[in-house]
Design an enzyme around this catalytic site. Structure first.
Site, mmCIF file in Angstrom:
data_model
loop_
_atom_site.group_PDB
_atom_site.id
_atom_site.type_symbol
_atom_site.label_atom_id
_atom_site.label_comp_id
_atom_site.label_asym_id
_atom_site.label_seq_id
_atom_site.Cartn_x
_atom_site.Cartn_y
_atom_site.Cartn_z
ATOM 1 N N ALA A 88 3.147 6.044 -2.756
ATOM 2 C CA ALA A 88 4.351 6.812 -3.089
ATOM 3 C C ALA A 88 4.521 6.948 -4.606
ATOM 4 C CB ALA A 88 5.582 6.152 -2.477
ATOM 5 N N GLY A 95 0.812 -1.220 0.000
ATOM 6 C CA GLY A 95 0.000 0.000 0.000
ATOM 7 C C GLY A 95 0.840 1.262 0.000
ATOM 8 N N CYS A 96 1.897 1.270 0.776
ATOM 9 C CA CYS A 96 2.771 2.442 0.859
ATOM 10 C C CYS A 96 3.501 2.668 -0.461
ATOM 11 C CB CYS A 96 3.751 2.278 2.015
ATOM 12 S SG CYS A 96 2.923 2.194 3.624
ATOM 13 N N THR A 97 3.846 1.595 -1.141
ATOM 14 C CA THR A 97 4.521 1.708 -2.438
ATOM 15 C C THR A 97 3.589 2.326 -3.472
ATOM 16 O OG1 THR A 97 6.002 -0.136 -1.971
ATOM 17 C CG2 THR A 97 5.628 0.391 -4.291
#
Length: 156
Positions: free
Chosen positions: A51, A46-48
Site C-alpha cells: 500500500a 506485506g500489505c502495508t
C-alpha cells in the site's frame, strides 16, 4: 479458483470504502482506468509495504489516468485505520463476504505454515475504461508491486 485473464470483462461492483461510502467501478471507469489490487489483510507487514508503494506513486498514476482500488475482506473501520495510520491516498474497499474476490477468481485455498485455509490471493488487475482487463499482475513482490505497475503503464 478461476482467475480472470486479459481481455475478460471485469465484474462490475459497488463496495463500501474506508468512509462507509459506496464506490462503483462502473462510475469510476467513465473517467479513468482502474488498478484493482486484492490484498489479504489491512495493516499486516506485506500489505502495508504494498500500500505504501502505491501511495508514493500517486502522481505517476495520475499521469496515466489510473485510479487505485485496494480490496480486502476487512470491515470499513479497519480500512479507515489503515488509511489514517499510513496516510494512504487511494480508495480501500471492503469485500467482507468476498463476493468480488470470488468474481475475480482470487479467493481460494491458501497454505501458510502448514495450515490450509480459504483467503484472498494477492493479485492485481488493470481495467481499461472499456471495462476489460488489460493486464493481470500475478508475479511480484509486495515491496516492488508499484514499480511493476508503473512499468506496465509506461508501455500503454
Amino acid at each position: 479458483m478461476n482467475t480472470l485473464t486479459v481481455g475478460d470483462n471485469a465484474p462490475l461492483f459497488t463496495l463500501l470504502d474506508e468512509n462507509e461510502q459506496a464506490v462503483s467501478l462502473a462510475d469510476t471507469l467513465k473517467e479513468q482506468q482502474v488498478l484493482v489490487y486484492f490484498y489479504p489483510k489491512a495493516m499486516t507487514p506485506g500489505c502495508t509495504v504494498q500500500a505504501q508503494g502505491l501511495r508514493d506513486i500517486k502522481a505517476e498514476l495520475a499521469k496515466h489516468n489510473t485510479r487505485v482500488f485496494g480490496i480486502s475482506p476487512d470491515e470499513p473501520k479497519r480500512l479507515a485505520k489503515f488509511c489514517q495510520r499510513d496516510e494512504l491516498n487511494f480508495t480501500l474497499l471492503s469485500d467482507v463476504d468476498h463476493k468480488v474476490a470470488d468474481d475475480f477468481g482470487v479467493w481460494g485455498l491458501k497454505k501458510f505454515m502448514g495450515k490450509e485455509y480459504d483467503g484472498i490471493h494477492r493479485l492485481s488487475f488493470l481495467i481499461g475504461q472499456d471495462g476489460k482487463i488489460s493486464h493481470v499482475f500475478n508475479k511480484f513482490k509486495t515491496k516492488t508491486h508499484h514499480e511493476v505497475v508503473l512499468e506496465v503503464l509506461a508501455q500503454q
